[in-house]
Design a protein around this motif. Structure first.
Motif, short mmCIF file in Angstrom:
data_model
loop_
_atom_site.label_atom_id
_atom_site.label_comp_id
_atom_site.label_asym_id
_atom_site.label_seq_id
_atom_site.Cartn_x
_atom_site.Cartn_y
_atom_site.Cartn_z
N HIS A 87 0.83 -1.20 0.00
CA HIS A 87 0.00 0.00 0.00
C HIS A 87 0.87 1.25 0.00
CE1 HIS A 87 -2.48 2.94 2.57
NE2 HIS A 87 -2.73 3.18 1.29
N GLU A 88 1.86 1.29 0.86
CA GLU A 88 2.74 2.45 0.94
C GLU A 88 3.56 2.61 -0.34
OE1 GLU A 88 2.81 4.69 3.22
OE2 GLU A 88 1.31 3.71 4.49
N LEU A 89 4.02 1.46 -0.87
CA LEU A 89 4.83 1.52 -2.10
C LEU A 89 4.01 2.08 -3.27
CD1 LEU A 89 7.34 0.86 -3.80
CD2 LEU A 89 6.41 -1.47 -4.08
N PHE A 90 2.82 1.53 -3.49
CA PHE A 90 2.01 1.98 -4.61
C PHE A 90 1.52 3.42 -4.43
CE2 PHE A 90 0.68 -2.66 -5.67
CZ PHE A 90 1.91 -2.85 -6.28
N ARG A 91 1.23 3.80 -3.18
CA ARG A 91 0.78 5.17 -2.95
C ARG A 91 1.87 6.17 -3.30
NH1 ARG A 91 -1.00 6.95 3.00
NH2 ARG A 91 1.24 6.65 3.29
N ALA A 92 3.11 5.84 -2.94
CA ALA A 92 4.21 6.74 -3.28
C ALA A 92 4.51 6.70 -4.78
CB ALA A 92 5.45 6.35 -2.48
N LYS A 93 4.36 5.53 -5.37
CA LYS A 93 4.72 5.36 -6.77
C LYS A 93 3.74 6.06 -7.71
CE LYS A 93 6.07 1.73 -10.04
NZ LYS A 93 6.25 0.28 -10.22
N TYR A 94 2.46 6.01 -7.34
CA TYR A 94 1.43 6.56 -8.23
C TYR A 94 0.76 7.79 -7.66
CZ TYR A 94 2.00 2.00 -10.41
OH TYR A 94 2.52 0.90 -11.02
N ALA A 95 1.47 8.51 -6.81
CA ALA A 95 0.88 9.70 -6.19
C ALA A 95 0.52 10.75 -7.24
CB ALA A 95 1.84 10.29 -5.16
N GLY A 96 1.36 10.91 -8.23
CA GLY A 96 1.11 11.95 -9.24
C GLY A 96 0.48 11.44 -10.51
N LEU A 97 0.06 10.18 -10.55
CA LEU A 97 -0.51 9.61 -11.76
C LEU A 97 -1.99 9.34 -11.57
CD1 LEU A 97 2.23 7.05 -12.86
CD2 LEU A 97 1.80 9.33 -13.77
N LYS A 98 -2.71 9.42 -12.66
CA LYS A 98 -4.14 9.11 -12.65
C LYS A 98 -4.41 8.13 -13.78
CE LYS A 98 -8.75 11.17 -12.70
NZ LYS A 98 -9.30 10.13 -13.58
N PHE A 99 -4.90 6.94 -13.43
CA PHE A 99 -5.18 5.91 -14.41
C PHE A 99 -6.63 6.04 -14.88
CE2 PHE A 99 -1.63 4.11 -12.03
CZ PHE A 99 -0.81 3.70 -13.06
N ASP A 100 -6.81 5.76 -16.19
CA ASP A 100 -8.16 5.79 -16.76
C ASP A 100 -8.91 4.49 -16.48
OD1 ASP A 100 -8.25 8.38 -18.49
OD2 ASP A 100 -6.31 7.47 -18.93
N VAL A 101 -8.19 3.37 -16.37
CA VAL A 101 -8.80 2.08 -16.05
C VAL A 101 -7.77 1.28 -15.25
CG1 VAL A 101 -9.74 -0.09 -16.94
CG2 VAL A 101 -10.23 2.03 -18.13
N VAL A 102 -8.27 0.55 -14.24
CA VAL A 102 -7.44 -0.37 -13.46
C VAL A 102 -8.01 -1.77 -13.66
CG1 VAL A 102 -6.63 -1.05 -11.18
CG2 VAL A 102 -6.82 1.38 -11.76
N ILE A 103 -7.16 -2.70 -14.15
CA ILE A 103 -7.56 -4.09 -14.35
C ILE A 103 -6.94 -4.92 -13.23
CG2 ILE A 103 -7.52 -6.05 -15.93
CD1 ILE A 103 -7.13 -4.13 -18.22
N THR A 104 -7.76 -5.68 -12.51
CA THR A 104 -7.26 -6.55 -11.43
C THR A 104 -7.35 -8.00 -11.88
OG1 THR A 104 -9.44 -6.75 -10.38
CG2 THR A 104 -8.05 -4.87 -9.74
N ALA A 105 -6.30 -8.79 -11.57
CA ALA A 105 -6.27 -10.20 -11.91
C ALA A 105 -6.30 -11.01 -10.63
CB ALA A 105 -5.02 -10.52 -12.73
N ASP A 106 -7.33 -11.83 -10.48
CA ASP A 106 -7.54 -12.73 -9.33
C ASP A 106 -7.99 -11.95 -8.10
OD1 ASP A 106 -6.79 -15.32 -10.61
OD2 ASP A 106 -4.91 -14.23 -10.91
N ASP A 107 -8.26 -12.71 -7.01
CA ASP A 107 -8.99 -12.17 -5.86
C ASP A 107 -8.18 -11.15 -5.09
OD1 ASP A 107 -11.15 -14.89 -4.91
OD2 ASP A 107 -10.39 -14.32 -6.86
N ALA A 108 -6.90 -11.44 -4.78
CA ALA A 108 -6.12 -10.56 -3.91
C ALA A 108 -6.02 -9.16 -4.50
CB ALA A 108 -4.73 -11.16 -3.68
N ALA A 109 -5.77 -9.05 -5.77
CA ALA A 109 -5.64 -7.74 -6.40
C ALA A 109 -6.96 -6.99 -6.34
CB ALA A 109 -5.19 -7.89 -7.85
#
Length: 759
Positions: A87-109
């Motif tokens: 959670h901390e890694l992705f929040r820092a990594k994508y703080a300035g980015l905005k995705f138009d679509v997020v695709i999740t694969a399998d349950d955990a994602a």
């Protein structure tokens, strides 16, 4: 020095290359971003198939879509602390980015994105795939979500295993204790009653893998094994497919093992209805593209059916003696050995193509040879018919080479020109049979034929004995491969036509002379007839003019009579009738008057009778105003205005031009209009001043009479007033106009404008 120059050139080239690359990079900067979040790690067959399917769809639009992949690796790492670190890694990594679509694969994602969607991904639309524990409740509170539910067709795989092994009496089910394993076990329980009742189900779950391996070794030979999802052991440690198969010793087991997991194939398992990761990825990418193209994710239906393929491992089919014909239609067989054709397919196809080309070439050449032989035979036959046909023609048929030498002449031509076939074979020049005077013209004709301008030419042909005769020649070009090789044509003997033309010319000249003589006679008769017709037409015209003159004279006499009658009526009405009326009133009053008063009335009556006498004389005088004829309109107007002033006591001013020249008709009409206007002033206007003005212009005369009386109301004026009607008729008869208007300052103005019509 040379090295420095080379360095500078290389530096410039590198700089320009960098600039072009930068410009291209800026221009190709994607405008839409898509994030693919995997629950597992890269290298898994399932994960790689999903990536392949999604990439095939999104990479087609890669200029506008930036596709990024992240792996959660939950098979090797799990627990709250690990997820918090992600959670901390992705929040820092994508703080300035905005995705138009997020695709999740399998349950955990999916569960990870559901928990941190607003914080990390700014509420981006979500497309899930490979979700096993799906229920509508898990989407409560979430918007813009769609996807594909993973529901492996366990029943179809179990039925297939029992069908391929009809002696099986026991079916062992192996699953782990994860959510996916429990979901699969629940599916088996739901379809348990639909399976073959003669087969007993045995569940090997919630056990260590070593124990399950021992249990498998103890199963009877008529057993079949189904390996479900097994990704973690009892301690929660993730396991890859290779370690699961190795621990369970499935590659050494004497029992056939089936599965719906693509990752287990190729490791000792027979196969089954496998969920296609590539097909599932393509469907998920298709849903993502629909959202990128403007659709709302919430409006895109969630897909429940999962794409599956019957997939098998060929060595295991051989091991358990399962024929390929027993497999379902459209089955995919892995590791199937290639046949001789499969091994050398390209070489075999190349050889077949070569042999086919050689065979086709041989067939084409054979057909071409046959066609050429046939064409030669037809040509010989055609040549024979051609010579036979030309021999029957009366015309001279010729063929020349490009140098104008004879190569053929038909028999009638040889006889007519007194030549032999040997002369033609010796290439007699065509100009030998043309009269010398026409040879240059024939050369020009042949040259024009090459340019496509020659049609025919008239010439004199010469026989061997020197006899000449007129002929017309028409030539056509002989071409081979667009090149001139000679000429072919006909020569028509026109001797008879020439003689006929001479006779016709003589007859034509004679006829022309006769026509000219006859034409002269007809022209003379026509001239006399036109003169007679013109005289007759002129006589008729004069007669018509005479009749018109008679009609005009009659109309004029009638007009004069009517005008005179109207004038006398006006004079009697305006003067004599008034005086007689007054005399009658005085006479009526005599009986009632006293003697002194009667005497006065008698005197008044005498005065009225004198007035009547004067009016009668004046009427008689006015029937033809001699003053106009004697002295002109100007003098007559001056006399009448003076007489009016004396008779009425009304002041009358007069304005006249120095000269006033007009016709008698115009002068009389203007005088009568003046008389009528001043009479009306005396009777009706109650005026004390009258102004009379006559002005002459270039083409017209204007008469104006103004008074300062009570004025006339044109709207209330009686249309039958004889005085006004008379004045208007006189003006109209002269081609002028008449108007009577009320003056704003008081009084009335009469205006008359008529043409001069000078003498």
């Amino acid at each position: 020095m040379l090295k420095n120059r080379l360095r500078r050139v290389v530096a410039v080239i590198l700089f320009l290359t960098f600039c072009c690359w930068s410009a291209t990079l800026v221009q190709s900067q994607p405008s839409r971003r898509v994030l693919l979040l995997h629950s597992y790690h890269s290298g898994m067959t399932w994960v790689d198939d999903l990536n392949a399917g999604i990439s095939q769809v999104l990479r087609k639009d890669q200029v506008n879509v930036y596709f990024q992949i992240e792996y959660m690796d939950t098979k090797h790492n799990s627990g709250v602390e690990y997820l918090e670190m992600l959670h901390e890694l992705f929040r820092a990594k994508y703080a300035g980015l905005k995705f138009d679509v997020v695709i999740t694969a399998d349950d955990a994602a999916f569960h990870f994105v559901r928990e941190h969607r607003q914080e990390m991904f700014h509420g981006a639309p979500v497309v899930f795939c490979g979700l096993n524990d799906y229920s509508p409740e898990i989407l409560e509170g979430m918007e813009d979500v769609t996807g594909i539910v993973e529901q492996g067709d366990v029943k179809s795989t179990l039925d297939l295993a029992v069908r391929l092994h009809p002696r099986a009496r026991q079916l062992a089910i192996i699953t782990d204790n994860s959510d996916t394993g429990r979901t699969m076990k629940a599916q088996v329980e739901r379809v348990r009653k639909q399976l073959n009742p003669s087969v007993q189900l045995v569940f090997l779950d919630n056990l260590p893998l070593t124990v399950i391996a021992d249990r498998l070794s103890l199963l009877p030979a008529d057993s079949v094994v189904y390996l479900g999802p097994y990704t973690v052991d009892l301690s929660g440690v993730g396991m890859d497919p290779a370690s699961v198969v190795r621990t369970l010793r499935l590659d050494q087991s004497s029992l056939p093992v089936y599965t719906t997991n693509r990752s287990f194939l190729g490791r000792g398992l027979v196969g089954g209805y496998v969920i296609s990761g590539v097909a599932l990825g393509k469907r998920a990418a298709g849903l993502a593209l629909r959202i990128l193209n403007g659709e709302k994710a919430g409006a895109v239906p969630i897909l429940i059916e999962t794409p599956e393929l019957p997939m098998f491992d060929y060595p295991q089919l051989e091991r358990f003696s399962i024929a390929l014909s027993e497999l379902p239609a459209a089955s995919v067989v892995l590791r199937q050995p290639l046949s001789f054709y499969g091994q050398f397919r390209n070489w075999i196809l190349l050889a077949l193509v070569f042999v086919g080309c050689q065979s086709a070439l041989i067939v084409v050449l054979t057909l071409n040879i046959r066609k050429r032989k046939k064409a030669q035979e037809e040509l010989r036959e055609s040549e024979k018919k051609y010579r036979s046909l030309t021999s029957s023609l009366p015309e001279i048929v010729l063929e020349l080479d490009r140098d104008a030498r004879l190569t053929f002449m038909n028999q009638p031509g040889l006889l007519r020109l007194q030549y032999q076939p040997e002369d033609v074979r010796n290439r007699l020049s065509f100009f030998e049979i043309v009269a010398p005077t026409d040879r240059d013209r024939v050369r020009e004709y042949l040259a024009m034929s090459i340019d496509g301008k020659g049609d025919s030419v008239e010439l004199s042909m010469a026989a061997r004995d020197g006899y000449t005769f007129p002929a017309i020649m028409r030539m056509n070009l002989l071409l081979e491969k667009q090149h001139l090789v000679g000429y072919r044509g006909l020569c028509f003997d026109i001797s008879e036509r020439k003689r006929a033309e001479e006779e016709l010319k003589k007859l034509h000249d004679e006829l022309e002379k006769r026509v000219q003589d006859r034409t002269f006679e007809l022209a003379r008769a026509n001239s006399e007839l036109r003169t007679e017709i013109e005289d007759k037409r002129q006589t008729e015209q004069e007669l018509l003019e005479s009749r018109k003159d008679l009609r005009r004279i009659a109309a004029h006499l009638e007009t004069i009579r009517e005008e005179e009658n109207r004038r006398i009526a006006r004079e009697i009405h305006d003067g004599l009738a008034t005086s007689l009326t007054a005399a009658k009133v005085e006479a009526d009053c005599l009986d009632q008057a006293s003697a002194p008063e009667r005497k006065l009335r008698i005197e008044a009556l005498k005065e009225l009778l004198n007035t009547v006498t004067e009016d009668v004389r004046r009427i008689a005088r006015n029937l033809r105003p001699s003053l106009i004829e004697d002295f002109g309109l100007k003098a007559a107007v001056e006399w009448f205005c003076t007489d009016f002033r004396q008779r009425t006591g009304i002041r009358c001013s007069l304005s006249l031009p120095e000269s006033l020249d007009c016709s008698d008709t115009t002068a009389t009409a203007l005088f009568r209009i003046l008389q009528e206007a001043l009479t009306n002033v005396t009777r009706h206007a109650n005026a004390t001043q009258v102004n009379v003005k006559i002005s002459g212009e270039e083409e017209t005369i204007l008469l104006e009479i103004r008074d300062n009386g009570v004025g006339i109301d044109p709207g209330g004026m009686c249309r039958d007033t004889l005085g006004i009607i008379g004045m208007q008729e006189r003006a109209i008869r002269l081609g002028g106009f008449f108007s009577i208007t009320k003056i704003a300052e008081g009084g009335t103005m009469v205006a008359v404008r008529v043409p001069h019509r000078s003498r």
